[in-house]
Design a protein around this motif. Structure first.
Motif, PDB file in Angstrom:
ATOM      1  N   GLY A  33       0.802  -1.213   0.000  1.00 58.15           N
ATOM      2  CA  GLY A  33       0.000   0.000   0.000  1.00 58.15           C
ATOM      3  C   GLY A  33       0.826   1.248   0.000  1.00 58.15           C
ATOM      4  N   SER A  34       0.310   2.313  -0.615  1.00 56.68           N
ATOM      5  CA  SER A  34       0.819   3.635  -0.353  1.00 56.68           C
ATOM      6  C   SER A  34       0.247   3.902   1.009  1.00 56.68           C
ATOM      7  N   SER A  35       0.971   3.465   2.035  1.00 60.37           N
ATOM      8  CA  SER A  35       0.343   3.069   3.266  1.00 60.37           C
ATOM      9  C   SER A  35       0.055   4.233   4.182  1.00 60.37           C
ATOM     10  N   ARG A  36       0.059   5.433   3.637  1.00 58.95           N
ATOM     11  CA  ARG A  36      -0.374   6.578   4.434  1.00 58.95           C
ATOM     12  C   ARG A  36      -1.828   6.431   4.856  1.00 58.95           C
ATOM     13  N   TRP A  37      -2.596   5.559   4.198  1.00 52.95           N
ATOM     14  CA  TRP A  37      -4.020   5.402   4.543  1.00 52.95           C
ATOM     15  C   TRP A  37      -4.266   4.147   5.360  1.00 52.95           C
ATOM     16  N   GLY A  38      -3.210   3.426   5.728  1.00 51.25           N
ATOM     17  CA  GLY A  38      -3.387   2.256   6.562  1.00 51.25           C
ATOM     18  C   GLY A  38      -3.996   1.086   5.836  1.00 51.25           C
ATOM     19  N   LEU A  39      -3.923   1.050   4.511  1.00 47.11           N
ATOM     20  CA  LEU A  39      -4.476  -0.073   3.777  1.00 47.11           C
ATOM     21  C   LEU A  39      -3.477  -1.207   3.780  1.00 47.11           C
ATOM     22  N   SER A  40      -3.957  -2.381   3.526  1.00 46.38           N
ATOM     23  CA  SER A  40      -3.061  -3.497   3.333  1.00 46.38           C
ATOM     24  C   SER A  40      -3.763  -4.623   2.626  1.00 46.38           C
ATOM     25  N   THR A  41      -3.033  -5.279   1.756  1.00 43.79           N
ATOM     26  CA  THR A  41      -3.461  -6.568   1.238  1.00 43.79           C
ATOM     27  C   THR A  41      -2.596  -7.592   1.968  1.00 43.79           C
TER      28      THR A  41
ATOM     29  N   ARG B  46       2.297   8.191  19.325  1.00 46.66           N
ATOM     30  CA  ARG B  46       2.330   7.800  20.736  1.00 46.66           C
ATOM     31  C   ARG B  46       3.741   7.355  21.115  1.00 46.66           C
ATOM     32  N   ALA B  47       4.029   7.443  22.410  1.00 48.59           N
ATOM     33  CA  ALA B  47       5.338   7.033  22.905  1.00 48.59           C
ATOM     34  C   ALA B  47       5.569   5.558  22.601  1.00 48.59           C
ATOM     35  N   GLY B  48       6.816   5.239  22.252  1.00 47.93           N
ATOM     36  CA  GLY B  48       7.145   3.859  21.909  1.00 47.93           C
ATOM     37  C   GLY B  48       7.243   3.637  20.416  1.00 47.93           C
ATOM     38  N   MET B  49       6.757   4.603  19.627  1.00 45.42           N
ATOM     39  CA  MET B  49       6.896   4.520  18.182  1.00 45.42           C
ATOM     40  C   MET B  49       8.239   5.129  17.767  1.00 45.42           C
ATOM     41  N   ALA B  50       8.605   4.905  16.523  1.00 42.81           N
ATOM     42  CA  ALA B  50       9.769   5.570  15.931  1.00 42.81           C
ATOM     43  C   ALA B  50       9.494   5.756  14.453  1.00 42.81           C
ATOM     44  N   LEU B  51       9.977   6.847  13.901  1.00 40.95           N
ATOM     45  CA  LEU B  51       9.857   7.111  12.475  1.00 40.95           C
ATOM     46  C   LEU B  51      11.231   6.906  11.848  1.00 40.95           C
ATOM     47  N   TYR B  52      11.274   6.056  10.799  1.00 41.91           N
ATOM     48  CA  TYR B  52      12.538   5.721  10.152  1.00 41.91           C
ATOM     49  C   TYR B  52      12.558   6.287   8.735  1.00 41.91           C
ATOM     50  N   PHE B  53      13.686   6.884   8.335  1.00 43.23           N
ATOM     51  CA  PHE B  53      13.874   7.435   6.992  1.00 43.23           C
ATOM     52  C   PHE B  53      15.161   6.905   6.382  1.00 43.23           C
ATOM     53  N   ASP B  54      15.121   6.630   5.066  1.00 48.96           N
ATOM     54  CA  ASP B  54      16.320   6.466   4.255  1.00 48.96           C
ATOM     55  C   ASP B  54      16.263   7.526   3.167  1.00 48.96           C
ATOM     56  N   GLY B  55      17.365   8.236   2.932  1.00 47.47           N
ATOM     57  CA  GLY B  55      17.315   9.276   1.913  1.00 47.47           C
ATOM     58  C   GLY B  55      18.692   9.720   1.464  1.00 47.47           C
TER      59      GLY B  55
ATOM     60  N   LYS C 288       9.248  18.314   3.470  1.00 49.33           N
ATOM     61  CA  LYS C 288       9.398  19.239   2.341  1.00 49.33           C
ATOM     62  C   LYS C 288      10.842  19.694   2.244  1.00 49.33           C
ATOM     63  N   GLY C 289      11.169  20.318   1.110  1.00 50.09           N
ATOM     64  CA  GLY C 289      12.505  20.876   0.929  1.00 50.09           C
ATOM     65  C   GLY C 289      13.368  20.072  -0.027  1.00 50.09           C
ATOM     66  N   ASN C 290      14.647  20.370  -0.020  1.00 44.75           N
ATOM     67  CA  ASN C 290      15.614  19.766  -0.935  1.00 44.75           C
ATOM     68  C   ASN C 290      16.168  18.468  -0.362  1.00 44.75           C
ATOM     69  N   VAL C 291      15.427  17.383  -0.586  1.00 39.86           N
ATOM     70  CA  VAL C 291      15.825  16.085  -0.073  1.00 39.86           C
ATOM     71  C   VAL C 291      15.180  15.010  -0.940  1.00 39.86           C
ATOM     72  N   SER C 292      15.885  13.892  -1.095  1.00 40.44           N
ATOM     73  CA  SER C 292      15.330  12.727  -1.781  1.00 40.44           C
ATOM     74  C   SER C 292      15.104  11.647  -0.734  1.00 40.44           C
ATOM     75  N   ILE C 293      13.849  11.281  -0.524  1.00 37.63           N
ATOM     76  CA  ILE C 293      13.499  10.240   0.442  1.00 37.63           C
ATOM     77  C   ILE C 293      13.196   8.968  -0.336  1.00 37.63           C
ATOM     78  N   SER C 294      13.956   7.906  -0.080  1.00 34.30           N
ATOM     79  CA  SER C 294      13.704   6.642  -0.774  1.00 34.30           C
ATOM     80  C   SER C 294      12.700   5.779  -0.024  1.00 34.30           C
ATOM     81  N   PHE C 295      12.611   5.971   1.296  1.00 36.62           N
ATOM     82  CA  PHE C 295      11.731   5.095   2.096  1.00 36.62           C
ATOM     83  C   PHE C 295      11.508   5.734   3.456  1.00 36.62           C
ATOM     84  N   PHE C 296      10.276   5.678   3.967  1.00 34.60           N
ATOM     85  CA  PHE C 296      10.043   6.007   5.373  1.00 34.60           C
ATOM     86  C   PHE C 296       8.857   5.228   5.893  1.00 34.60           C
ATOM     87  N   GLY C 297       8.812   5.075   7.201  1.00 32.75           N
ATOM     88  CA  GLY C 297       7.697   4.378   7.830  1.00 32.75           C
ATOM     89  C   GLY C 297       7.875   4.365   9.332  1.00 32.75           C
ATOM     90  N   PHE C 298       6.820   3.965  10.027  1.00 30.71           N
ATOM     91  CA  PHE C 298       6.832   3.925  11.487  1.00 30.71           C
ATOM     92  C   PHE C 298       7.153   2.527  11.988  1.00 30.71           C
TER      93      PHE C 298
END
Length: 603
Positions: free
Chosen positions: A274-282, A480-489, A589-599
């Motif tokens: 999924g373009s999983s910003r909407w929480g969908l999943s197959t 919420r506490a206990g989560m983490a946001l991960y980025f590759d870019g 936003k801004g001058n960056v290339s993000i290849s992947f992110f998720g929680f």
């Protein structure tokens, strides 16, 4: 290139004594992978699976703090491995393929292991065949023919030099025949031809070349193409060479190849597509005959025909210059065939739906709400029901188009227009519950696969790949506490600054609980925005972001604040100024290339 490998150290403003390796494993146009292993006695260098050199220490390891790479090299990926060991390094590389097929032909290497897989090789490619060639193996190759292609060749050779013999030369010529031959003692032998040429400009393909006791058996797009009888013994073949006008996505060898395993139905088990910003999943749904990055316009048969209970899954991005696109369920593959359901989003306008019968369009139906936006990713399902086609876009039911033609007459799918389709395929026994499961991706390997290395399995919830910026989307379930946001870019070479913002809503006036703002050649700024005003800035003592360099970011959500790690090092702790429960939105936003992110959630 064409000379030695030099090694040295630089101290107190001057280079020291050079050391040389007489064998140079680096060749122009060839892929490689390497490890440099700091040992107590020095730096141990491995290239392409072989120990290359030991450079003895001239300075203490503890004084080394930086890595620098310069010169003429295409670096696909690099990183550091903790607790490296020879045993883990020398494991045979293999990739288990669930489906890598251009699956419009129903092929599958399902549960087959491709040994020593090579992705996106630089051509011309020449390399050894691990263990040599023998009957029962198969070369698997997946690629695309460029639109300006002339010809290409796959050569099974007795060595890697231009003068070595070629036991089997497979040479498709665009718009003409497929030629096959052998090259021995400095001269080409008698050519053989296949009049049917399955390779077309601009089209994807997959193929197997299977050495049999009697010769080389060639399959292209699921169909046996030719048997080229042996002119040289198999045991003399040691190298593979690929040259010419071809884009190779992946190739590798399969042990113990067989027709039954080859002809199994193609299917991919999806953990998250999924373009999983909407929480969908197959999640744990099987997408049959998945097609990745199809060349448009696309038209192909629907394997087994269309029936109620199935679903078409499609994930893509709308280009910034898009006008419109269409998805057509047709009674055949020609332009004159009827269209049972024509789904036609028009950018900046309505979504039109219609059918085409007996050479004419019928009455249009419209949806005034158009969920497709220029520059934005989306995912959708079209679900044939007994009463009509039910359309879901970005997790929301969009429309029901009632049947005008019987489902059993629909045999083909057509996709045209301004759309970048990342992946599509059909799901059997689709249901709302399986559709709304939480999206997650288990990451098993982000590294070089030749030696079987793997990262620790982490579950990234709602992963997003290559987002179009500026990006803004809801945080599924809230922060919420206990989560983490991960980025590759990657920071572009012309970058000025970029920012990651945790917001209380999606409008420009909404508060920002945490504004993370690296500025190239300057500081990393952190702040919050409340009641229409920026608050007191805080700064990180160092800026790890450099123009032209890759990075990873982990932002841990703690009870006391946002803990930021960059490239594995803790950078800063920004204490909460706005309660976590008010944060609902992520903005990049801004001058960056993000290849992947998720929680990521703590287990």
């Amino acid at each position: 290139m064409g000379s030695k490998v030099a090694m040295n150290s630089f101290r107190n403003g001057g280079w020291q004594t050079e050391e040389f390796a007489s064998e140079n494993p680096f060749k122009k146009g060839e892929a490689f992978e390497m490890f440099i292993v700091p040992k107590p006695e020095g730096y141990q260098v491995f290239v392409n699976g072989k120990e290359h050199y030991m450079f003895k220490h001239r300075m203490p390891l503890e004084t080394v703090t930086a890595l620098n790479i310069v010169g003429h090299i295409n670096a696909n990926l690099f990183g550091f491995i903790e607790n490296w060991s020879i045993p883990s390094f020398t494991k045979e590389s293999k990739t288990t393929i669930t489906s890598l097929g251009s699956s419009r032909w129903g092929l599958s290497t399902e549960q087959s292991e491709v040994l020593h897989p090579v992705q996106n090789p630089i051509l011309p490619y020449v390399g050894t065949i691990p263990g040599g060639l023998r009957a029962g193996m198969a070369l698997y190759l997946q690629g695309v023919i460029p639109t300006n292609a002339d010809k290409f060749a796959i050569n099974f050779k007795t060595g890697q030099s231009d003068k070595d013999d070629v036991a089997f030369h497979f040479n498709p010529r665009m718009g003409s025949k497929v030629a096959m031959n052998s090259f021995r003692n400095g001269g080409w032998q008698t050519e053989e031809f296949v009049s049917e040429n399955p390779f077309k400009k601009g089209e994807a393909f997959e193929m197997f070349i299977v050495p049999k006791p009697e010769g080389y058996q060639v399959f292209v797009n699921g169909k046996e193409h030719y048997m080229f009888k042996h002119r040289m013994p198999l045991e003399t073949v040691t190298a593979l060479n690929i040259v010419g006008h071809i884009n190779v996505n992946l190739f590798g060898f399969i042990e113990n190849w067989s027709i039954p395993s080859f002809t199994k139905e193609s299917k991919t088990t999806i953990t998250s597509l999924g373009s999983s910003r909407w929480g969908l999943s197959t999640e744990q749904s099987e997408v049959l005959h998945p097609v990745q990055n199809p060349i448009l316009p696309y038209v192909g048969t629907i394997p087994g025909g269309l029936r109620a209970g199935m679903a078409l899954y499609l994930q893509g991005v709308i280009p910034t210059n898009a006008d419109k696109f269409a998805i057509n369920f047709k009674t055949g593959q020609s332009d004159k065939d009827d269209v049972a359901f024509h789904f036609n989003p028009r950018m900046g306008s309505k979504v039109a739906m219609n059918s085409f019968r007996n050479g004419g369009w019928q009455t249009e139906e419209f949806v005034s709400e158009n969920p497709f936006k220029k520059g934005e990713a989306f995912e959708m399902f079209i679900v044939p029901k007994p009463e009509g086609y039910q359309v879901f876009v970005n997790g929301k039911e969009h429309y029901m188009f009632k049947h005008r033609m019987p489902l059993e007459t629909v045999t083909a799918l057509n996709i045209v227009g301004h759309i970048n389709a990342n992946l599509f395929g059909f799901i059997e026994n689709w249901s709302i519950p399986s559709f709304t499961k939480e999206s997650k991706t288990t990451i098993t390997s982000l590294g070089s696969s030749r030696w079987g290395l793997s990262t620790v399995q982490s579950e990234v919830l709602h992963p997003v790949q290559n987002p179009t910026l500026p990006y803004e989307g809801p945080i599924a379930g809230g922060l919420r506490a206990g989560m983490a946001l991960y980025f590759d870019g990657n920071v572009p070479t012309n970058a000025d600054r970029f920012s990651i913002n945790f917001k209380t809503g999606q409008s420009v006036k909404d508060d920002i609980a945490f504004h993370f703002n690296p500025r190239m050649g300057s500081k990393v700024v952190m702040n919050s925005f409340r009641n229409g005003r920026w608050q007191t800035e805080e700064f990180a003592s160092q800026n790890p972001f450099k123009k032209g360099e890759a990075f990873s970011i982990l932002i841990g959500i703690k009870s006391d604040g946002y803990k930021v790690h960059v490239k594995g090092q803790e950078l800063f702790m920004f204490k909460h100024r706005i309660p976590l429960e008010k944060v609902t939105t992520l903005n990049i936003k801004g001058n960056v290339s993000i290849s992947f992110f998720g929680f990521i959630m703590d287990k």
